[in-house]
Design a protein around this motif. Sequence first.
Motif, PDB file in Angstrom:
ATOM      1  N   ASP A   1      45.353  21.138  56.641  1.00 45.51           N
ATOM      2  CA  ASP A   1      46.812  21.091  56.670  1.00 45.51           C
ATOM      3  C   ASP A   1      47.289  19.882  57.476  1.00 45.51           C
ATOM      4  O   ASP A   1      46.877  19.711  58.632  1.00 45.51           O
ATOM      5  CB  ASP A   1      47.362  22.375  57.297  1.00 45.51           C
ATOM      6  N   PRO A   2      48.133  19.037  56.891  1.00 50.00           N
ATOM      7  CA  PRO A   2      48.532  17.801  57.579  1.00 50.00           C
ATOM      8  C   PRO A   2      49.240  18.035  58.909  1.00 50.00           C
ATOM      9  O   PRO A   2      49.040  17.272  59.856  1.00 50.00           O
ATOM     10  CB  PRO A   2      49.455  17.110  56.564  1.00 50.00           C
ATOM     11  N   ALA A   3      50.056  19.111  58.979  1.00 48.33           N
ATOM     12  CA  ALA A   3      50.774  19.383  60.235  1.00 48.33           C
ATOM     13  C   ALA A   3      49.788  19.800  61.320  1.00 48.33           C
ATOM     14  O   ALA A   3      49.849  19.323  62.459  1.00 48.33           O
ATOM     15  CB  ALA A   3      51.818  20.472  60.010  1.00 48.33           C
ATOM     16  N   ASP A   4      48.851  20.696  60.940  1.00 43.00           N
ATOM     17  CA  ASP A   4      47.839  21.127  61.915  1.00 43.00           C
ATOM     18  C   ASP A   4      46.953  19.946  62.319  1.00 43.00           C
ATOM     19  O   ASP A   4      46.525  19.837  63.469  1.00 43.00           O
ATOM     20  CB  ASP A   4      46.973  22.238  61.308  1.00 43.00           C
TER      21      ASP A   4
ATOM     22  N   ALA B   1      64.342  26.075  57.240  1.00 42.97           N
ATOM     23  CA  ALA B   1      63.567  25.203  58.121  1.00 42.97           C
ATOM     24  C   ALA B   1      63.641  23.756  57.653  1.00 42.97           C
ATOM     25  O   ALA B   1      63.738  22.835  58.450  1.00 42.97           O
ATOM     26  CB  ALA B   1      62.111  25.668  58.140  1.00 42.97           C
ATOM     27  N   ARG B   2      63.587  23.601  56.302  1.00 46.73           N
ATOM     28  CA  ARG B   2      63.652  22.236  55.762  1.00 46.73           C
ATOM     29  C   ARG B   2      64.972  21.575  56.152  1.00 46.73           C
ATOM     30  O   ARG B   2      65.029  20.417  56.512  1.00 46.73           O
ATOM     31  CB  ARG B   2      63.514  22.282  54.237  1.00 46.73           C
ATOM     32  N   LYS B   3      66.044  22.390  56.061  1.00 47.38           N
ATOM     33  CA  LYS B   3      67.365  21.887  56.394  1.00 47.38           C
ATOM     34  C   LYS B   3      67.405  21.437  57.864  1.00 47.38           C
ATOM     35  O   LYS B   3      67.889  20.379  58.210  1.00 47.38           O
ATOM     36  CB  LYS B   3      68.378  23.025  56.170  1.00 47.38           C
ATOM     37  N   ARG B   4      66.771  22.313  58.685  1.00 49.23           N
ATOM     38  CA  ARG B   4      66.736  22.020  60.116  1.00 49.23           C
ATOM     39  C   ARG B   4      65.983  20.702  60.364  1.00 49.23           C
ATOM     40  O   ARG B   4      66.380  19.859  61.152  1.00 49.23           O
ATOM     41  CB  ARG B   4      66.043  23.177  60.844  1.00 49.23           C
TER      42      ARG B   4
ATOM     43  N   PHE C   1      55.913  18.691  69.404  1.00 48.53           N
ATOM     44  CA  PHE C   1      55.793  18.833  67.948  1.00 48.53           C
ATOM     45  C   PHE C   1      56.912  19.704  67.386  1.00 48.53           C
ATOM     46  O   PHE C   1      57.441  19.422  66.310  1.00 48.53           O
ATOM     47  CB  PHE C   1      54.416  19.374  67.571  1.00 48.53           C
ATOM     48  N   ASP C   2      57.253  20.766  68.129  1.00 46.86           N
ATOM     49  CA  ASP C   2      58.354  21.611  67.671  1.00 46.86           C
ATOM     50  C   ASP C   2      59.642  20.789  67.585  1.00 46.86           C
ATOM     51  O   ASP C   2      60.402  20.891  66.621  1.00 46.86           O
ATOM     52  CB  ASP C   2      58.565  22.796  68.629  1.00 46.86           C
ATOM     53  N   ALA C   3      59.866  19.977  68.619  1.00 49.47           N
ATOM     54  CA  ALA C   3      61.081  19.169  68.641  1.00 49.47           C
ATOM     55  C   ALA C   3      61.086  18.136  67.515  1.00 49.47           C
ATOM     56  O   ALA C   3      62.107  17.868  66.893  1.00 49.47           O
ATOM     57  CB  ALA C   3      61.220  18.490  69.996  1.00 49.47           C
ATOM     58  N   TRP C   4      59.907  17.548  67.291  1.00 48.65           N
ATOM     59  CA  TRP C   4      59.801  16.493  66.281  1.00 48.65           C
ATOM     60  C   TRP C   4      59.873  17.045  64.856  1.00 48.65           C
ATOM     61  O   TRP C   4      60.576  16.511  64.020  1.00 48.65           O
ATOM     62  CB  TRP C   4      58.480  15.756  66.450  1.00 48.65           C
ATOM     63  N   PHE C   5      59.065  18.069  64.626  1.00 49.23           N
ATOM     64  CA  PHE C   5      58.866  18.491  63.234  1.00 49.23           C
ATOM     65  C   PHE C   5      59.606  19.769  62.868  1.00 49.23           C
ATOM     66  O   PHE C   5      59.781  20.037  61.686  1.00 49.23           O
ATOM     67  CB  PHE C   5      57.364  18.661  62.944  1.00 49.23           C
ATOM     68  N   GLY C   6      59.967  20.555  63.843  1.00 54.48           N
ATOM     69  CA  GLY C   6      60.700  21.777  63.570  1.00 54.48           C
ATOM     70  C   GLY C   6      60.101  22.554  62.426  1.00 54.48           C
ATOM     71  O   GLY C   6      59.016  23.104  62.533  1.00 54.48           O
TER      72      GLY C   6
END
Length: 245
Positions: free
Chosen positions: A84-87, A214-217, A196-201
């Motif tokens: 997974d790219p995010a992980d 989430a995408r909107k966020r 990461f939470d702040a950056w990628f939400g």
Amino acid sequence: MGIAERKNREKQVLRERILDASRRIVMREGLAALSMRKIADAIEYSPATLYLHFESRDEIARVLCTEGYAQLLETLQPHLSVADPADRLKAIWRAYVSFGITHQETYRLIFMEDPTYIGAAFASAREAGDDTGEAAFRLVVDALDELKAQGRLPASVDSVAWTEALWATMHGIVALRLTCPVFPRVPLDNVVDATFDAWFGGAYAGHAAAPARARKRTAAAASGRADKSGAAAASAAKTKPPPRP
DNA sequence: ACGTGCCATAGGCCGAGCTA
DNA sequence: TAGCTCGGCCTATGGCACGT
């Protein structure tokens, strides 16, 4: 085995001894404490002998820097296979920060001392046909592109700029940890995770497809992120920003 | 045995930084 | 600001291994 070969071998051994002693001094006392006399003392040779193997103290520092950078890339390597790219991104940057803390003097040598050291390391690697530095940079860019393709980041995200800003942010975390005794107040991994939470939400909200909310966020966050990442980069730059490999 | 070349060393020069 | 210390670097010299 000829005489020339033996001499070459002995020369190589002494060169390694010089590097070993230098490495120990840097790890123990930092780069500032590295002197030709100190190295000479450690290997029980005269200072002048060192100049038969290395042009100058700077050349020794450059070699150590090149080694350190290779060691950093090696540390990141196992995390590049995370599916997974995010992980994968989180794993890579956690490993990066962890390396900076665990190998403080090496990290300082690579990114917080004379920029010509790491510059020369990249240049010599490129001349030797080794482009691992650029490849590592591309892997982060690719992971961001994957997130965009999966709809977990807005298509407008500039992956290269984000990679550089992310790098500057992570460098800032390491640099603060090395120079500010009260930082961090929480476990370091929590700081990385919060970043990461702040950056990628929303990119972390779902793997296959992020929920629309989430995408909107994420999109909203991304639109206002240019300023945020710029500030992070500027803050990190105060401690000498890492050059792009 | 002797000449040659390589390598290591001692000693010194010079510049930078520190301190009184 | 002068003297001192430290560190980078240079040079003259001697020892040793090797070739002839």
